[in-house]
Design an enzyme around this catalytic site. Structure first.
Site, mmCIF file in Angstrom:
data_model
loop_
_atom_site.group_PDB
_atom_site.id
_atom_site.type_symbol
_atom_site.label_atom_id
_atom_site.label_comp_id
_atom_site.label_asym_id
_atom_site.label_seq_id
_atom_site.Cartn_x
_atom_site.Cartn_y
_atom_site.Cartn_z
ATOM 1 N N LYS A 73 48.748 -48.286 53.947
ATOM 2 C CA LYS A 73 48.789 -49.321 52.904
ATOM 3 C C LYS A 73 50.204 -49.694 52.460
ATOM 4 O O LYS A 73 50.477 -50.856 52.183
ATOM 5 C CB LYS A 73 47.986 -48.855 51.684
ATOM 6 C CG LYS A 73 46.481 -48.824 51.915
ATOM 7 C CD LYS A 73 45.791 -48.327 50.664
ATOM 8 C CE LYS A 73 44.302 -48.578 50.700
ATOM 9 N NZ LYS A 73 43.653 -48.241 49.432
ATOM 10 N N ASN A 94 45.578 -53.596 50.755
ATOM 11 C CA ASN A 94 44.378 -53.162 51.482
ATOM 12 C C ASN A 94 43.724 -54.341 52.197
ATOM 13 O O ASN A 94 42.723 -54.163 52.878
ATOM 14 C CB ASN A 94 43.384 -52.456 50.553
ATOM 15 C CG ASN A 94 42.660 -53.410 49.628
ATOM 16 O OD1 ASN A 94 43.131 -54.521 49.382
ATOM 17 N ND2 ASN A 94 41.530 -52.984 49.109
ATOM 18 N N ASP A 109 41.503 -53.280 45.311
ATOM 19 C CA ASP A 109 40.875 -52.118 44.646
ATOM 20 C C ASP A 109 40.723 -52.375 43.147
ATOM 21 O O ASP A 109 39.680 -52.083 42.555
ATOM 22 C CB ASP A 109 41.721 -50.855 44.847
ATOM 23 C CG ASP A 109 41.671 -50.349 46.276
ATOM 24 O OD1 ASP A 109 40.615 -50.463 46.909
ATOM 25 O OD2 ASP A 109 42.698 -49.850 46.770
ATOM 26 N N GLY A 133 44.949 -40.241 36.121
ATOM 27 C CA GLY A 133 45.425 -40.363 37.501
ATOM 28 C C GLY A 133 46.477 -41.443 37.668
ATOM 29 O O GLY A 133 46.581 -42.372 36.841
ATOM 30 N N ALA A 134 47.261 -41.293 38.738
ATOM 31 C CA ALA A 134 48.338 -42.246 39.029
ATOM 32 C C ALA A 134 48.538 -42.367 40.540
ATOM 33 O O ALA A 134 49.618 -42.711 41.004
ATOM 34 C CB ALA A 134 49.620 -41.800 38.343
ATOM 35 N N GLY A 136 46.743 -43.904 44.353
ATOM 36 C CA GLY A 136 46.453 -45.253 44.832
ATOM 37 C C GLY A 136 45.399 -45.971 44.003
ATOM 38 O O GLY A 136 45.632 -47.089 43.521
ATOM 39 N N VAL A 235 36.199 -43.445 39.777
ATOM 40 C CA VAL A 235 36.462 -44.068 41.080
ATOM 41 C C VAL A 235 35.781 -43.294 42.206
ATOM 42 O O VAL A 235 35.531 -43.828 43.277
ATOM 43 C CB VAL A 235 37.973 -44.173 41.405
ATOM 44 C CG1 VAL A 235 38.668 -45.098 40.446
ATOM 45 C CG2 VAL A 235 38.630 -42.808 41.447
ATOM 46 N N GLY A 258 31.739 -45.018 41.181
ATOM 47 C CA GLY A 258 32.739 -45.640 42.046
ATOM 48 C C GLY A 258 32.182 -46.452 43.209
ATOM 49 O O GLY A 258 32.917 -47.195 43.858
HETATM 50 P P1 NAD Z 1 45.738 -40.289 45.741
HETATM 51 O O1 NAD Z 1 46.031 -39.124 46.606
HETATM 52 O O2 NAD Z 1 46.548 -41.520 45.886
HETATM 53 O O3 NAD Z 1 45.865 -39.819 44.212
HETATM 54 C C1 NAD Z 1 45.339 -38.592 43.793
HETATM 55 C C2 NAD Z 1 45.336 -38.523 42.266
HETATM 56 O O4 NAD Z 1 44.560 -37.392 41.897
HETATM 57 C C3 NAD Z 1 46.712 -38.320 41.640
HETATM 58 O O5 NAD Z 1 46.757 -38.931 40.379
HETATM 59 C C4 NAD Z 1 46.787 -36.802 41.502
HETATM 60 O O6 NAD Z 1 47.680 -36.391 40.471
HETATM 61 C C5 NAD Z 1 45.353 -36.479 41.133
HETATM 62 N N1 NAD Z 1 44.926 -35.137 41.493
HETATM 63 C C6 NAD Z 1 45.005 -34.551 42.705
HETATM 64 N N2 NAD Z 1 44.482 -33.306 42.633
HETATM 65 C C7 NAD Z 1 44.047 -33.140 41.364
HETATM 66 C C8 NAD Z 1 43.426 -32.086 40.663
HETATM 67 N N3 NAD Z 1 43.124 -30.937 41.271
HETATM 68 N N4 NAD Z 1 43.135 -32.265 39.357
HETATM 69 C C9 NAD Z 1 43.432 -33.422 38.746
HETATM 70 N N5 NAD Z 1 44.021 -34.460 39.343
HETATM 71 C C10 NAD Z 1 44.329 -34.311 40.644
HETATM 72 O O7 NAD Z 1 44.193 -40.600 45.933
HETATM 73 P P2 NAD Z 1 43.429 -41.999 45.800
HETATM 74 O O8 NAD Z 1 43.505 -42.717 47.085
HETATM 75 O O9 NAD Z 1 43.862 -42.692 44.570
HETATM 76 O O10 NAD Z 1 41.926 -41.487 45.653
HETATM 77 C C11 NAD Z 1 41.461 -40.894 44.461
HETATM 78 C C12 NAD Z 1 39.941 -40.953 44.428
HETATM 79 O O11 NAD Z 1 39.569 -42.324 44.345
HETATM 80 C C13 NAD Z 1 39.238 -40.425 45.673
HETATM 81 O O12 NAD Z 1 38.076 -39.747 45.272
HETATM 82 C C14 NAD Z 1 38.877 -41.674 46.449
HETATM 83 O O13 NAD Z 1 37.732 -41.497 47.248
HETATM 84 C C15 NAD Z 1 38.587 -42.610 45.315
HETATM 85 N N6 NAD Z 1 38.729 -44.031 45.662
HETATM 86 C C16 NAD Z 1 37.689 -44.830 45.361
HETATM 87 C C17 NAD Z 1 37.758 -46.173 45.633
HETATM 88 C C18 NAD Z 1 36.576 -47.028 45.317
HETATM 89 O O14 NAD Z 1 36.550 -48.183 45.744
HETATM 90 N N7 NAD Z 1 35.607 -46.529 44.569
HETATM 91 C C19 NAD Z 1 38.921 -46.727 46.196
HETATM 92 C C20 NAD Z 1 39.994 -45.873 46.475
HETATM 93 C C21 NAD Z 1 39.881 -44.518 46.190
#
Ligand code: NAD
Length: 288
Positions: A73, A94, A109, A133-134, A136, A235, A258
């Site tokens: 991405k 995306n 997203d 969270g911070a 993607g 999410v 989500g």
């Molecule tokens: P990412 O790796 O970019 O970000 C991970 C985030 O989770 C960070 O903020 C990190 O600090 C936090 N984190 C990691 N481990 C942790 C823990 N043990 N406790 C608390 N916080 C923790 O991941 P992403 O791509 O943003 O994905 C995050 C979630 O979002 C996933 O479950 C993914 O499947 C979901 N997602 C859903 C959609 C949707 O359309 N519904 C789209 C994208 C991602």
């Protein structure tokens, strides 16, 4: 499917790695067939260092569009010709639309998240939000909600490298969406978390917490933080109902999973490619 492929059929694609599990080919091909759009959609396993070649192929084959998933991405955002406002702030795309040879990168997203809330009768305009969270997904939500007129967003993240990203996003939003008050806190600050949630209209989990195989985890362990007029969104879509949502629902909150965000971010890309509304309801029925 084979009957649809002709000499005129245009290719669209998903790039990323891995892609074998993706539901996108099924969803887009269903929609193309439904709307009699002369396109076929395939997924290609593409690593980060192959994104440039994939975009060259997109130009060469005059593909109308491409979806981009991890880990491509950010690289795709660097290599396209132009970026949408949200994609520019986030530095990730995306969705790529080929506008007569010019590749324009979008990120859907955040719009998918906002649309999913709308489908559940919740508007973000004027609302106070807490986003956990911070990464993607969480950053896309913060940026889109700020652009769509949220009154404030309080971001909480564990003390890991994503915390710095949260500060960077907040700085950018000061310029790009000055009306929205964005603050960043460490998730360890439980008192602050409690205070911010007490004043919020919408709480969002944008982290991996609660996702399979860690279904037992939730970032809100003190259930007294929930109250019936708080909307709680997640999410995470696997499982469909996370522990966070289950416990929030038990406390009387409106909860939003989500899966809808996933569907609506795809629908937003479909609209960019074809100008049409994806047949979401028909696809849902088809899946049952
Ligand atoms: P990412 O790796 O970019 O970000 C991970 C985030 O989770 C960070 O903020 C990190 O600090 C936090 N984190 C990691 N481990 C942790 C823990 N043990 N406790 C608390 N916080 C923790 O991941 P992403 O791509 O943003 O994905 C995050 C979630 O979002 C996933 O479950 C993914 O499947 C979901 N997602 C859903 C959609 C949707 O359309 N519904 C789209 C994208 C991602």
């Amino acid at each position: 499917m084979e009957q649809r492929i002709k000499g005129t059929t245009g290719l669209m694609m998903l790039i990323g790695s891995p892609v074998g599990h993706s539901g996108s080919p099924d969803m887009y091909n269903f929609s193309f067939r439904y709307h009699k759009q002369d396109y076929a959609y395939m997924a290609f396993d593409i690593k980060e260092d192959q994104v440039g070649a994939a975009l060259d192929a997109m130009r060469l084959f005059k593909m109308r569009g491409a979806n981009v998933t991890m880990p491509c991405k950010n690289e795709a955002a660097r290599l396209v010709d132009e970026l949408s406002p949200a994609a520019r702030i986030i530095g990730a795309v995306n969705t790529i639309v080929n506008e007569d040879g010019k590749l324009v990168g979008h990120i859907t997203d955040g719009t998918g998240f906002v649309q999913n809330l709308k489908e559940h009768g919740v508007e973000v305009k004027g609302k106070k939000m807490v986003v956990l969270g911070a990464g993607g997904a969480a950053t896309a939500i913060q940026v889109q909600c700020a652009l769509d007129g949220a009154a404030s967003i309080s971001v909480f993240n564990p003390d890991d490298p994503f915390l710095e990203r949260a500060h960077q996003t907040a700085e950018k939003l000061k310029k790009e969406a000055p009306e929205c008050k964005v603050q960043v806190f460490c998730l360890d600050d439980e008192n602050r978390l409690r205070e911010e949630i007490a004043q919020a209209d919408i709480l969002v989990n944008g982290t991996l917490a609660g996702m399979k195989p860690h279904e037992d985890t939730t970032l809100i362990t003190d259930k007294s933080m929930f109250r019936p007029d708080l909307v709680v969104a997640d999410v995470v879509y696997n499982p469909e109902e996370t522990r966070l949502l289950r416990e929030a629902k038990e406390a009387g909150c409106k909860t939003i999973g989500g899966r809808g965000m996933l569907l609506w971010q795809g629908a937003a890309a479909y609209k960019l490619y074809t100008g049409l509304d994806m047949p979401v309801e028909e696809y849902r029925k088809f899946q049952e």
